[in-house]
Design a protein around this motif. Structure first.
Motif, PDB file in Angstrom:
ATOM      1  N   TYR A 171      19.577  51.401  -1.015  1.00 54.79           N
ATOM      2  CA  TYR A 171      18.576  52.534  -1.225  1.00 54.79           C
ATOM      3  C   TYR A 171      18.038  52.679  -2.609  1.00 54.79           C
ATOM      4  O   TYR A 171      18.294  51.899  -3.343  1.00 54.79           O
ATOM      5  CB  TYR A 171      19.575  53.805  -0.959  1.00 54.79           C
ATOM      6  N   TRP A 200       4.549  59.130   3.060  1.00 54.75           N
ATOM      7  CA  TRP A 200       5.833  59.444   3.697  1.00 54.75           C
ATOM      8  C   TRP A 200       5.432  60.337   4.941  1.00 54.75           C
ATOM      9  O   TRP A 200       5.294  61.489   4.799  1.00 54.75           O
ATOM     10  CB  TRP A 200       6.805  60.073   2.886  1.00 54.75           C
ATOM     11  N   ASP A 216       6.971  62.500   6.950  1.00 49.71           N
ATOM     12  CA  ASP A 216       8.156  63.223   7.038  1.00 49.71           C
ATOM     13  C   ASP A 216       8.646  63.801   8.199  1.00 49.71           C
ATOM     14  O   ASP A 216       9.715  63.905   8.414  1.00 49.71           O
ATOM     15  CB  ASP A 216       8.200  64.161   5.906  1.00 49.71           C
ATOM     16  N   ALA A 232       8.255  61.908  10.996  1.00 47.27           N
ATOM     17  CA  ALA A 232       8.711  60.887  11.857  1.00 47.27           C
ATOM     18  C   ALA A 232      10.110  60.721  12.510  1.00 47.27           C
ATOM     19  O   ALA A 232      10.943  61.342  11.770  1.00 47.27           O
ATOM     20  CB  ALA A 232       8.400  59.587  11.266  1.00 47.27           C
ATOM     21  N   ASP A 233      10.386  60.265  13.505  1.00 49.05           N
ATOM     22  CA  ASP A 233      11.855  60.143  14.027  1.00 49.05           C
ATOM     23  C   ASP A 233      12.098  58.501  13.704  1.00 49.05           C
ATOM     24  O   ASP A 233      11.586  57.687  14.099  1.00 49.05           O
ATOM     25  CB  ASP A 233      11.722  60.132  15.536  1.00 49.05           C
ATOM     26  N   ARG A 234      13.070  58.665  12.559  1.00 49.45           N
ATOM     27  CA  ARG A 234      13.326  57.371  11.977  1.00 49.45           C
ATOM     28  C   ARG A 234      14.332  56.644  12.849  1.00 49.45           C
ATOM     29  O   ARG A 234      14.615  55.586  12.436  1.00 49.45           O
ATOM     30  CB  ARG A 234      14.101  57.835  10.625  1.00 49.45           C
ATOM     31  N   ASP A 247       6.458  56.598  14.048  1.00 52.37           N
ATOM     32  CA  ASP A 247       8.003  56.712  14.167  1.00 52.37           C
ATOM     33  C   ASP A 247       8.603  55.364  13.912  1.00 52.37           C
ATOM     34  O   ASP A 247       8.365  54.306  14.571  1.00 52.37           O
ATOM     35  CB  ASP A 247       8.227  57.275  15.705  1.00 52.37           C
ATOM     36  N   ARG A 248       9.389  55.348  12.949  1.00 50.67           N
ATOM     37  CA  ARG A 248       9.893  54.004  12.453  1.00 50.67           C
ATOM     38  C   ARG A 248      11.108  54.114  11.391  1.00 50.67           C
ATOM     39  O   ARG A 248      11.132  55.446  10.781  1.00 50.67           O
ATOM     40  CB  ARG A 248       8.952  53.040  12.132  1.00 50.67           C
ATOM     41  N   PRO A 249      11.949  53.321  11.188  1.00 47.93           N
ATOM     42  CA  PRO A 249      13.141  53.238  10.137  1.00 47.93           C
ATOM     43  C   PRO A 249      12.599  53.790   8.771  1.00 47.93           C
ATOM     44  O   PRO A 249      13.345  54.750   8.376  1.00 47.93           O
ATOM     45  CB  PRO A 249      13.961  51.943  10.107  1.00 47.93           C
ATOM     46  N   ASN A 250      11.635  53.429   8.350  1.00 50.05           N
ATOM     47  CA  ASN A 250      11.032  53.847   7.079  1.00 50.05           C
ATOM     48  C   ASN A 250       9.405  54.299   7.260  1.00 50.05           C
ATOM     49  O   ASN A 250       8.702  53.375   7.219  1.00 50.05           O
ATOM     50  CB  ASN A 250      11.130  52.884   5.947  1.00 50.05           C
ATOM     51  N   PRO A 251       9.259  55.536   7.557  1.00 50.35           N
ATOM     52  CA  PRO A 251       7.988  56.054   8.073  1.00 50.35           C
ATOM     53  C   PRO A 251       6.983  56.004   6.952  1.00 50.35           C
ATOM     54  O   PRO A 251       6.517  57.306   6.448  1.00 50.35           O
ATOM     55  CB  PRO A 251       8.249  57.072   8.659  1.00 50.35           C
TER      56      PRO A 251
END
Length: 138
Positions: A5, A61, A63, A65-67, A92-96
């Motif tokens: 992280y 960012w 914020d 989004a569906d991560r 929509d992605r893991p790191n939006p």
């Protein structure tokens, strides 16, 4: 692979007439309105040397989004085959992280007005970078 992280800092917010995701075009050049970028006082020095007419890359960012999404039908078109998000511009992605190519149309203190921005009102700003000319023109 161990999860790592890092911390990103919000440097401002988008002020846009787009209030809902459904109102936003897929890409800025498909009807994105002009919008203000309202920067925090702590980053004001970083705005120096930006000029009206300059093209910049804006990182946001996304914020809302569906991560958890890893595959989508491009452009929401169910007739198109499902595609991995890394091969699309889906929000929509893991790191939006949003990437927006915009042109500066006005600068007023810590507020910068840009063209063609599809980000919705309140979207956090992460960074601004100039669009570089081709290597032989730098």
């Amino acid at each position: 692979m161990a999860e790592q992280y890092f911390q990103a800092r919000v440097i401002g917010r988008v002020e846009s007439s787009l209030l809902e995701r459904r109102d936003a075009p897929k890409q800025g050049d498909e009807g994105g309105p002009e919008a203000w970028l309202a920067f925090d006082a702590s980053v004001e020095r970083g705005l120096q040397e930006l000029v009206v007419g300059q093209e910049v890359l804006l990182l946001t960012w996304l914020d809302l989004a569906d991560r958890g999404v890893l595959a989508v039908h491009p452009r929401g078109d169910l007739s198109r085959p499902e595609t991995g998000v890394f091969a699309t511009r889906s929000p929509d992605r893991p790191n939006p992280i949003g990437l927006h190519r915009v042109t500066i149309v006005a600068i007023e203190g810590r507020r910068v007005r840009v063209s063609d921005l599809e980000a919705i009102d309140g979207t956090p700003l992460l960074d601004v970078k100039p669009v570089l000319p081709r290597s032989g023109e730098r």
